[in-house]
Motif scaffolding. Structure first.
Motif, PDB file in Angstrom:
ATOM      1  N   SER A  61      79.755  57.697  22.254  1.00 31.06           N
ATOM      2  CA  SER A  61      80.657  57.195  21.219  1.00 31.06           C
ATOM      3  C   SER A  61      80.668  58.145  20.034  1.00 31.06           C
ATOM      4  CB  SER A  61      80.209  55.807  20.761  1.00 31.06           C
ATOM      5  OG  SER A  61      79.043  55.905  19.977  1.00 31.06           O
ATOM      6  N   GLY A  62      81.530  57.862  19.080  1.00 28.21           N
ATOM      7  CA  GLY A  62      81.618  58.684  17.879  1.00 28.21           C
ATOM      8  C   GLY A  62      80.368  58.615  17.029  1.00 28.21           C
ATOM      9  N   ASP A  63      79.564  57.569  17.206  1.00 28.54           N
ATOM     10  CA  ASP A  63      78.334  57.423  16.441  1.00 28.54           C
ATOM     11  C   ASP A  63      77.172  58.218  17.036  1.00 28.54           C
ATOM     12  OD1 ASP A  63      79.595  55.702  14.686  1.00 28.54           O
ATOM     13  OD2 ASP A  63      78.969  53.916  15.781  1.00 28.54           O
ATOM     14  N   ASP A  64      77.319  58.674  18.280  1.00 28.66           N
ATOM     15  CA  ASP A  64      76.253  59.422  18.928  1.00 28.66           C
ATOM     16  C   ASP A  64      76.230  60.860  18.421  1.00 28.66           C
ATOM     17  OD1 ASP A  64      75.459  57.291  20.570  1.00 28.66           O
ATOM     18  OD2 ASP A  64      77.011  57.770  22.027  1.00 28.66           O
ATOM     19  N   ILE A  65      75.052  61.417  18.347  1.00 27.91           N
ATOM     20  CA  ILE A  65      74.892  62.801  17.913  1.00 27.91           C
ATOM     21  C   ILE A  65      74.326  63.599  19.073  1.00 27.91           C
ATOM     22  CG2 ILE A  65      73.652  64.339  16.352  1.00 27.91           C
ATOM     23  CD1 ILE A  65      73.570  62.011  14.358  1.00 27.91           C
ATOM     24  N   ASN A 107      82.155  57.318   5.499  1.00 27.56           N
ATOM     25  CA  ASN A 107      82.587  56.425   6.580  1.00 27.56           C
ATOM     26  C   ASN A 107      83.914  55.740   6.298  1.00 27.56           C
ATOM     27  OD1 ASN A 107      80.439  56.909   8.272  1.00 27.56           O
ATOM     28  ND2 ASN A 107      79.162  55.357   7.324  1.00 27.56           N
TER      29      ASN A 107
END
Length: 108
Positions: A61-65, A107
């Motif tokens: 997801s977009g939150d994963d780094i 954010n």
């Protein structure tokens, strides 16, 4: 659930909806990777069972780094340098409140 002589308990809130789960062999996954990637993208859990163990296929997801070891090491070295310069009085670090505000603003 009993697996490999170990007891695994899975707890979930009663009001949580259970997702559909597709369990496939490693061989089937390799032969039909695009199909199962599509299944995972649609929100279903895909579990690949092989001799090496069981693995869940999850879209990033977009939150994963995602960072490689070299970049991670460089980030750590940079953070340590900032801390050292701060301790020597060469740099002023942000306050926790400023960092939280920056995070909140980014954010939007």
């Amino acid at each position: 659930m009993v697996h490999n002589s170990k007891i695994i308990c899975i707890f979930a809130p009663r009001n949580q909806r259970y997702k559909n789960m597709v369990v496939v062999t490693g061989r089937d996954f390799r032969a039909n990777t695009a199909k199962y990637v599509g299944v995972a993208l649609s929100g279903e859990d895909v579990v690949v069972k092989s001799r090496a163990g069981s693995f869940r296929v999850v879209p990033i997801s977009g939150d994963d780094i995602i960072i490689n070891k070299r970049d991670f090491s460089a980030e750590l070295r940079g953070a340590l340098l900032e801390a050292k310069e701060s301790m020597e009085g060469k740099r002023k670090l942000n306050t926790l409140d400023n960092l939280i505000n920056e995070l909140r603003d980014s954010n939007l």
